[in-house]
Scaffold this active site. Structure first.
Site, PDB file in Angstrom:
ATOM      1  N   GLN A 219    -115.689 -28.527  -3.318  1.00  0.00           N
ATOM      2  CA  GLN A 219    -115.038 -29.410  -2.344  1.00  0.00           C
ATOM      3  C   GLN A 219    -114.587 -30.739  -2.954  1.00  0.00           C
ATOM      4  O   GLN A 219    -113.883 -31.513  -2.302  1.00  0.00           O
ATOM      5  CB  GLN A 219    -115.981 -29.696  -1.167  1.00  0.00           C
ATOM      6  CG  GLN A 219    -116.234 -28.465  -0.324  1.00  0.00           C
ATOM      7  CD  GLN A 219    -117.113 -28.810   0.863  1.00  0.00           C
ATOM      8  OE1 GLN A 219    -118.321 -28.879   0.739  1.00  0.00           O
ATOM      9  NE2 GLN A 219    -116.482 -29.058   2.001  1.00  0.00           N
TER      10      GLN A 219
ATOM     11  N   HIS B 128    -119.715 -21.673  -0.004  1.00  0.00           N
ATOM     12  CA  HIS B 128    -118.715 -22.432  -0.775  1.00  0.00           C
ATOM     13  C   HIS B 128    -118.774 -22.081  -2.257  1.00  0.00           C
ATOM     14  O   HIS B 128    -117.748 -21.996  -2.928  1.00  0.00           O
ATOM     15  CB  HIS B 128    -118.960 -23.946  -0.640  1.00  0.00           C
ATOM     16  CG  HIS B 128    -118.253 -24.585   0.518  1.00  0.00           C
ATOM     17  ND1 HIS B 128    -116.882 -24.538   0.686  1.00  0.00           N
ATOM     18  CD2 HIS B 128    -118.720 -25.307   1.566  1.00  0.00           C
ATOM     19  CE1 HIS B 128    -116.545 -25.203   1.786  1.00  0.00           C
ATOM     20  NE2 HIS B 128    -117.641 -25.671   2.343  1.00  0.00           N
TER      21      HIS B 128
ATOM     22  N   CYS C  67    -116.422 -28.002   8.741  1.00  0.00           N
ATOM     23  CA  CYS C  67    -116.417 -28.122   7.286  1.00  0.00           C
ATOM     24  C   CYS C  67    -115.576 -29.333   6.903  1.00  0.00           C
ATOM     25  O   CYS C  67    -114.497 -29.527   7.449  1.00  0.00           O
ATOM     26  CB  CYS C  67    -115.823 -26.852   6.678  1.00  0.00           C
ATOM     27  SG  CYS C  67    -115.720 -26.889   4.883  1.00  0.00           S
ATOM     28  N   LEU C  68    -116.081 -30.139   5.962  1.00  0.00           N
ATOM     29  CA  LEU C  68    -115.341 -31.328   5.520  1.00  0.00           C
ATOM     30  C   LEU C  68    -113.978 -30.956   4.941  1.00  0.00           C
ATOM     31  O   LEU C  68    -113.055 -31.762   4.964  1.00  0.00           O
ATOM     32  CB  LEU C  68    -116.147 -32.097   4.463  1.00  0.00           C
ATOM     33  CG  LEU C  68    -117.433 -32.795   4.937  1.00  0.00           C
ATOM     34  CD1 LEU C  68    -118.138 -33.435   3.745  1.00  0.00           C
ATOM     35  CD2 LEU C  68    -117.143 -33.830   6.011  1.00  0.00           C
TER      36      LEU C  68
ATOM     37  N   HIS D  79    -123.884 -22.133   4.631  1.00  0.00           N
ATOM     38  CA  HIS D  79    -122.513 -22.661   4.566  1.00  0.00           C
ATOM     39  C   HIS D  79    -122.180 -23.144   3.145  1.00  0.00           C
ATOM     40  O   HIS D  79    -121.117 -22.830   2.600  1.00  0.00           O
ATOM     41  CB  HIS D  79    -122.367 -23.803   5.582  1.00  0.00           C
ATOM     42  CG  HIS D  79    -121.002 -24.420   5.626  1.00  0.00           C
ATOM     43  ND1 HIS D  79    -120.148 -24.257   6.698  1.00  0.00           N
ATOM     44  CD2 HIS D  79    -120.352 -25.204   4.734  1.00  0.00           C
ATOM     45  CE1 HIS D  79    -119.016 -24.917   6.446  1.00  0.00           C
ATOM     46  NE2 HIS D  79    -119.119 -25.508   5.270  1.00  0.00           N
ATOM     47  N   GLU D  80    -123.115 -23.893   2.549  1.00  0.00           N
ATOM     48  CA  GLU D  80    -122.849 -24.456   1.209  1.00  0.00           C
ATOM     49  C   GLU D  80    -122.892 -23.379   0.129  1.00  0.00           C
ATOM     50  O   GLU D  80    -122.082 -23.402  -0.798  1.00  0.00           O
ATOM     51  CB  GLU D  80    -123.842 -25.586   0.893  1.00  0.00           C
ATOM     52  CG  GLU D  80    -123.805 -26.773   1.855  1.00  0.00           C
ATOM     53  CD  GLU D  80    -122.405 -27.329   2.106  1.00  0.00           C
ATOM     54  OE1 GLU D  80    -121.582 -27.346   1.165  1.00  0.00           O
ATOM     55  OE2 GLU D  80    -122.120 -27.734   3.240  1.00  0.00           O
TER      56      GLU D  80
ATOM     57  N   GLY E 102    -123.512 -31.679   4.195  1.00  0.00           N
ATOM     58  CA  GLY E 102    -123.562 -30.868   2.993  1.00  0.00           C
ATOM     59  C   GLY E 102    -122.240 -30.992   2.249  1.00  0.00           C
ATOM     60  O   GLY E 102    -121.199 -31.213   2.873  1.00  0.00           O
TER      61      GLY E 102
END
Ligand SMILES: [Zn+2]
Length: 192
Positions: free
Chosen positions: A73, A161, A115-116, A157-158, A68
């Site tokens: 991000q 963000h 998380c990236l 999660h997204e 994702g």
């Protein structure tokens, strides 16, 4: 002596228009950048630019081996995210959520999450087992989608963000502070 650059003979053949479309790989913004902790603005205009951005976001997500990626991000404060829990194996699994809203959530699953934007750190987060989201696709059409387990987790999660919330905020204060201290150290060493 002839200048090579003025030669009219091309030494490469241009790709046909249909194959020429390329995606941009964006660098992933890391924890500490304020863009990750502020709510994104709604996507209002659905045009070719958004479709290109969505393509670029998928390409950037696959390049980073994520499931994702949210617009903040890549430094864009927008309510837009892409998800593919198959990691690019199934083109049908590509999900675009513009202006998403969770309209139903059910059950609880405690699972490790990463998380990236916070590479190298993971933590257990409780998320709903089933989540239904209402969103718009890249063309601006409204739709609803239901996810279970990993997909439900990715939705949460997204969407977090897009609200400026990171998974760190769901961890215990002890675990969160530990990770923050380690990141601080990495930053001092120039490794973050
Ligand atoms: Zn993340």
């Amino acid at each position: 002596m002839p200048d090579k650059s003025t030669s009219s003979k091309p030494d490469t053949v241009a790709a046909p228009e249909t194959l020429a479309k390329s995606s941009k790989i964006y660098p992933i913004v890391k924890y500490g950048d304020p863009v990750l902790e502020k709510p994104g603005l709604p996507v209002k205009k659905f045009d070719g630019d958004i479709e290109q951005l969505v393509d670029d976001m998928f390409a950037s997500m696959y390049a980073a081996q994520g499931v994702g990626l949210a617009a903040p991000q890549i430094g864009l404060s927008l309510r837009l995210t892409v998800i593919d829990v198959t990691g690019g194996k199934n083109p049908e699994a590509k999900i675009v959520l513009a202006n998403p809203e969770i309209i139903h959530a059910e059950g609880e699953v405690r699972e490790e999450e990463g998380c990236l934007s916070i590479p190298g750190f993971r933590g257990y987060v409780i998320r709903p087992q089933f989540v239904t989201v209402k969103a718009q696709n890249a063309k601006g059409e409204s739709y609803e989608i239901r996810g279970e387990n990993l997909l439900a987790r990715a939705f949460c999660h997204e969407i977090d963000h897009l609200n400026g919330v990171l998974f760190l905020q769901h961890l215990s204060m002890l675990k969160r502070d530990l990770i923050k201290r380690k990141i601080k150290k990495l930053r001092k060493l120039g490794e973050w």
